[in-house]
Structures are given as structure tokens and as C-alpha cells.
Design a protein around this motif. Structure first.
Motif, PDB file in Angstrom:
ATOM      1  N   HIS B  93     -18.080  36.758  64.595  1.00 49.18           N
ATOM      2  CA  HIS B  93     -16.702  36.447  64.222  1.00 49.18           C
ATOM      3  C   HIS B  93     -15.704  37.262  65.059  1.00 49.18           C
ATOM      4  N   GLU B 113     -12.493  27.783  63.311  1.00 55.04           N
ATOM      5  CA  GLU B 113     -13.091  26.698  62.528  1.00 55.04           C
ATOM      6  C   GLU B 113     -13.639  25.624  63.473  1.00 55.04           C
ATOM      7  N   TYR B 116     -16.846  26.783  65.084  1.00 56.55           N
ATOM      8  CA  TYR B 116     -17.956  26.704  64.133  1.00 56.55           C
ATOM      9  C   TYR B 116     -18.401  25.257  63.921  1.00 56.55           C
ATOM     10  N   GLU B 117     -17.451  24.325  64.036  1.00 57.64           N
ATOM     11  CA  GLU B 117     -17.847  22.918  63.916  1.00 57.64           C
ATOM     12  C   GLU B 117     -18.654  22.477  65.137  1.00 57.64           C
ATOM     13  N   LEU B 122     -23.623  29.096  64.932  1.00 57.08           N
ATOM     14  CA  LEU B 122     -22.821  30.323  64.940  1.00 57.08           C
ATOM     15  C   LEU B 122     -22.239  30.595  63.554  1.00 57.08           C
ATOM     16  N   ARG B 123     -21.959  29.535  62.812  1.00 60.45           N
ATOM     17  CA  ARG B 123     -21.386  29.720  61.485  1.00 60.45           C
ATOM     18  C   ARG B 123     -22.363  30.477  60.570  1.00 60.45           C
ATOM     19  N   THR B 126     -22.054  34.465  61.355  1.00 59.38           N
ATOM     20  CA  THR B 126     -20.713  35.054  61.545  1.00 59.38           C
ATOM     21  C   THR B 126     -20.695  36.576  61.523  1.00 59.38           C
TER      22      THR B 126
END
Lengths: 290, 232
Positions: B93, B113, B116-117, B122-123, B126
Motif C-alpha cells: 500500500h 482502487e 487493485y482492480e 496486490l489487494r 496490501t
């Protein structure tokens, strides 16, 4: 054997002193973590900050605690400027050069202080210097308690800057990955100077917290820096929580070994720890692997 | 978008780039290909302002770039370097946050965001230290961090280096997808075959000079390609 009251009081005193040691170590570890050098001028800068606090008190009658608000921004600015205008340009990108330059700066500062103030030892004494708080059976020195609280506040503030602000994150980024940082548009020279400035600012706060109970002369920094260096090694080079925990531990050890071995041998405990850490856990308590 | 005119530069007295001309138009994927040591990384360093030019000029978005990485980032020329150069001691993050240190700060939350989509993996990571990610994840993070600066042109230096064949495939798909969203990309690669599959145009560099350029189809069909690429 000593009574538990005396032992506990020694431990409390050790922790209180240790917090100030930690504050001095904080600047050292911060600069080491980012610039990867030991700042040899650390002690001399501390001495000049203590002279500044002393001078403000003698000339303008400013309370040492109040003078922190004046001296800290000045020392931040000086540190920033020295890194940006002297150390950075003179180092030409070689860490070994930085080492020599900070050594030169320390010689320069110490001799300038000697020329200006002579080698006399000076202190600020007020009623507060000797005031104590009674907590049950224990007598706790009030200025040391203030020093302890001040050190914790500064450490928390520094931790907040490093972990929550863009400037602090940039400092951590540059510490490990200079090229990646400059490709994000982070100005590496600015980050170096910022780090050096923060290190000097921590010393200025330490100076203000020390002066009510301590003395100053041009060479006073050396004793503190030896201890601070041990703390940095114990806590892990470059680690902020390491500096705090290490400082408290060293304060405790110094106080207890002073009590058990006698005042003059008190520092033996510190250097025994230093050697043990180097032998058993060279990365320190919180240190990352190289 | 990007216009490079006859640039020369090098290290010390050694000239590495000996007069390079190239351009990237908006919406394009341009591949810059060549073997090891022909000057690809030096070219990238010159473009992102890490290395100053001895002569020539770099026009980006209609303006000449002042040779500093800060100026390049501010203009929107974002360079995802070879070897990723992520911040190993910081979380995924935080790495992404620092991607918008100089540019795109206002859109930080929205762009994180979006990254991450694009990279669901990666989400899941974080708060993990970036240094503990796998090679493929680190490459995604490096590209994601580049995206955080809202690039007008993305330079990808060897994104497929050190990845397994499956991940290499994934990486080239991703480059195509990012380009499909309107982002011009300069892809600097040793992987000639796969780069030419997705690029619109390509340049072959040899000994610090462009030895061949044209549409990807032209270059692929050229018998000289093998010679140029292998540097024989």
C-alpha cells in the motif's frame, strides 16, 4: 544486598535517563538508516544545541524547556542547510566522504565552541533542577520526569512522521531504494537534508530536556554519543523503536551497574552489552538484515 | 507524444547512445528492442532524466524536458525501471502511495482502487512488505506504482525479465490491456518475438544507434531482424 526500594528507584532513574539517551540515539539512527553513515558531528551538534539553550537562558532568561520551541526549528534548519550545502556537494556521492566530512564538521564545531566559550563547564540551575516528586516510597527527580515525557512525545511524533506522512515515507523509500525513489519524482537531495535536519532537531529537543540537570562544555557531546552509538547497535541500526527500547535498556543497565559496581564503573555494563550484542546478534533487536 | 531527436549521452568519457531518434505517438505501444548492452537502459535513464544529454533533445507532450527525474515525472513521463526497484521495506500500500508522491496526489485513493482492480493479487497483499512478494507480484507492484502517477506515457523497462513463461504471457497481456485503455507505452525488451506481437511499431537498437525501425509487422518480416537482434 540493597533494599528493593533502592533497587526500584535506581531502575526508575535509569529508565528516565535512558529516554533522553534514546532521543540522542534517535537522530543518530535516523541519519544512519538513510545516509548509511555514522554522523561523527552528532556529539558536537548536541553540544552546540546545549550551548544555545544555555545562552538563551543566561542572556534572555528563557526557560530551557521553553527554549526548545526556539532552538529546535533553528537546528532543523541548520541541519538541513549543512547537508544540502556542505555535506551533499562535498561528498560527491561517496559515503566514505560523508564520514570524513562529518568528522571535519565536528572538529570545526568543537573548536569554534572552545574559541567562543572556553573550556569551562557551565550549567543552568533553578529551583526546578532539584525538585522531586514523591511517589509512594520513591523520590523521582521532576526534571528527569519531564525529560522522559518529552522524549516519548518526540519519539511518537517522529514515528508518526515516518509512518504516516509522505515526507516520512519518502525518507524510508530513499533509505532502501534511491533509484526507485527518484523515478517517483522524490528529490533525493531534499530527503537527505530533511533527514539530517530531523536528526539535529531531535538533538535540540534533547539539549533543552538535558540542561536543567546537566552541564555543558564544548566536549560534552562525546560521552553521550558513545552511549547513543551503543543504543543504535543494540536497537538495530536505523530502527526508531529500536532506539527507544535500546535507550531505555541502556539507561536501566547503566543505573543498575552504577548502583551495584559503584558510580565510576557504571558504564562498564553498557559496553559489556555493546560487545555481547556484536557477538550474539549483530543486527540488533529490531535491525533488518543487511 | 514523445519525440527523441538525435540524443547522445554516456558515462564518463564513454558514449553509449550515439545519436538516437525515436518517437511514440499517443495510443501506441512502441517496442524498443535489442540485446544486452546496446544502450536500452541508458536510453531509459536519459528519458527519465537520470542521465543528462551531451546533445540532442527530448520533446514530451509538446515541451522540451528539463533533464531531471522530477521534471519527467511532473510532465507525466513515468518510467518503471528494470529490476522493479520497489521499496522492499515498505508495504504494498505504501509503495503505491509513493507512486503519487510527485504527481496524481489528488487522485490517490481512486487510483489505488484502480490498481487493485487491475491487480487483484496486490489487494490480498496490501500490508505485506514489498520485499517479500514473488517476482511476478513485484513486477505488478512496480507497474501499479507507475500507474499511480497518472502517466501520459509509461516506459516499461524489461517487464518480463526473470518471470516464468506463464507470467511473461500475463505481463504482455497486461501491457496490451493498459494500452487498450488509451495509455501510450514504450516497451523496452529483449523478448523480441512477444514484444512484436503486441507492439504497433518497433525500433531495433544496436551499439547505441537505431538500426531498424518500422511497423511491428514490417520488422517481424525482416530477415535482418535476427542479425540485428543477435548483434552478429
Amino acid at each position: 544486598m540493597y533494599s528493593p526500594t533502592i533497587l526500584i528507584e535506581a531502575m526508575i532513574n535509569g529508565l528516565l535517563t535512558g529516554a533522553i539517551y534514546a532521543l540522542i540515539a534517535l537522530g543518530l539512527t535516523l541519519v544512519y538508516g538513510v545516509l548509511h553513515i555514522i554522523n561523527f558531528a552528532h556529539g558536537a551538534i548536541l553540544a552546540s544545541a546545549m550551548f544555545a539553550v544555555w545562552g538563551l537562558n543566561v542572556l534572555a532568561g528563557i526557560d530551557p524547556y521553553l527554549s526548545i520551541l526556539v532552538v529546535t526549528p533553528i537546528f532543523f534548519g541548520l541541519g538541513y542547510g549543512v547537508q544540502r550545502l556542505v555535506i551533499g556537494p562535498a561528498a560527491k556521492g561517496d559515503d566514505g566522504n560523508i564520514l570524513l566530512i562529518t568528522l571535519g564538521i565536528s572538529i570545526f564545531i568543537e573548536n569554534a565552541l572552545l574559541a567562543g566559550f572556553g573550556s569551562d563547564t557551565r550549567s543552568i540551575s533553578s529551583d526546578f533542577s532539584f525538585s522531586v516528586i514523591e511517589a509512594g516510597p520513591f523520590l523521582i527527580s521532576s526534571p528527569r520526569l519531564v525529560g522522559f515525557a518529552g522524549s516519548l512525545v518526540v519519539t511518537a511524533l517522529l514515528w508518526f512522521i515516518m509512518s504516516r506522512t509522505d515526507a516520512g515515507k519518502a525518507i524510508r523509500a530513499v533509505a532502501k531504494e534511491k533509484l526507485g525513489a527518484s523515478l517517483m519524482g522524490i528529490d533525493v537531495g531534499h530527503v537527505y537534508a530533511l533527514t539530517f535536519g530531523l536528526g539535529c532537531a531531535a538533538l535540540a529537543v534533547a539539549a533543552g530536556l538535558l540542561m536543567p540537570t546537566f552541564y555543558v562544555n564544548p566536549r560534552v557531546g562525546g560521552a553521550f554519543v558513545n552511549i547513543a552509538f551503543t543504543i543504535v547497535v543494540l536497537g538495530g541500526m536505523g530502527s526508531i523503536p529500536g532506539a527507544m527500547i535500546g535507550g531505555l535498556l541502556i539507561g536501566l543497565v547503566e543505573s543498575l551497574s552504577g548502583l551495584l559496581l559503584g558510580e565510576s564503573l557504571g558504564q562498564i555494563g553498557i559496553f559489556v552489552i555493546f560487545i555481547l550484542v556484536l557477538l550474539l546478534k549483530p543486527t540488533g533487536l529490531f535491525g533488518a538484515k543487511a | 507524444m514523445l519525440e527523441v531527436k538525435n540524443i547522445r549521452t554516456g558515462y564518463g568519457g564513454v558514449e553509449v547512445l550515439r545519436g538516437i531518434d525515436l518517437s511514440v505517438a499517443s495510443g501506441e505501444i512502441v517496442a524498443v528492442l535489442g540485446a544486452n548492452g546496446v544502450g536500452k537502459t541508458t536510453l531509459n535513464k536519459a528519458l527519465s532524466g537520470l542521465l543528462s544529454l551531451t546533445s540532442g533533445s527530448i520533446i514530451f507532450d509538446g515541451r522540451e524536458l528539463a533533464g531531471s527525474p522530477i521534471a519527467a515525472v511532473e510532465a507525466g513521463l513515468i518510467h518503471v525501471p528494470e529490476g522493479r526497484k520497489i521499496f522492499p521495506n515498505m508495504s504494498v500500500h505504501e509503495n503505491l502511495e509513493l507512486g503519487s508522491y510527485r504527481r496524481g496526489r489528488a487522485g490517490r485513493a481512486r487510483n489505488i482502487e484502480r490498481v487493485y482492480e487491475t491487480f487483484p493479487k496486490l489487494r490480498q497483499r496490501t500490508t505485506q512488505m514489498a520485499g517479500t512478494l514473488s517476482g511476478g507480484e513485484q513486477q505488478m507492484l512496480a507497474i501499479g506504482r507507475g500507474m499511480m502517477a497518472e502517466p501520459k506515457l509509461l516506459i516499461l523497462d524489461e517487464p518480463s525479465l526473470g518471470l516464468s513463461p506463464l507470467l511473461v504471457e500475463e505481463m504482455f497481456d497486461l501491457v496490451k490491456r493498459l494500452n487498450g485503455e488509451g495509455l501510450p507505452i514504450m516497451l523496452v525488451e529483449q523478448n523480441v518475438v512477444q514484444s512484436l506481437e503486441i507492439a504497433h511499431r518497433a525500433y531495433i537498437i544496436e551499439n547505441g544507434q537505431v538500426t531498424m525501425s518500422g511497423s511491428a509487422a514490417e520488422i517481424s518480416g525482416n530477415p535482418e531482424l535476427k542479425r540485428a537482434y543477435l548483434g552478429l
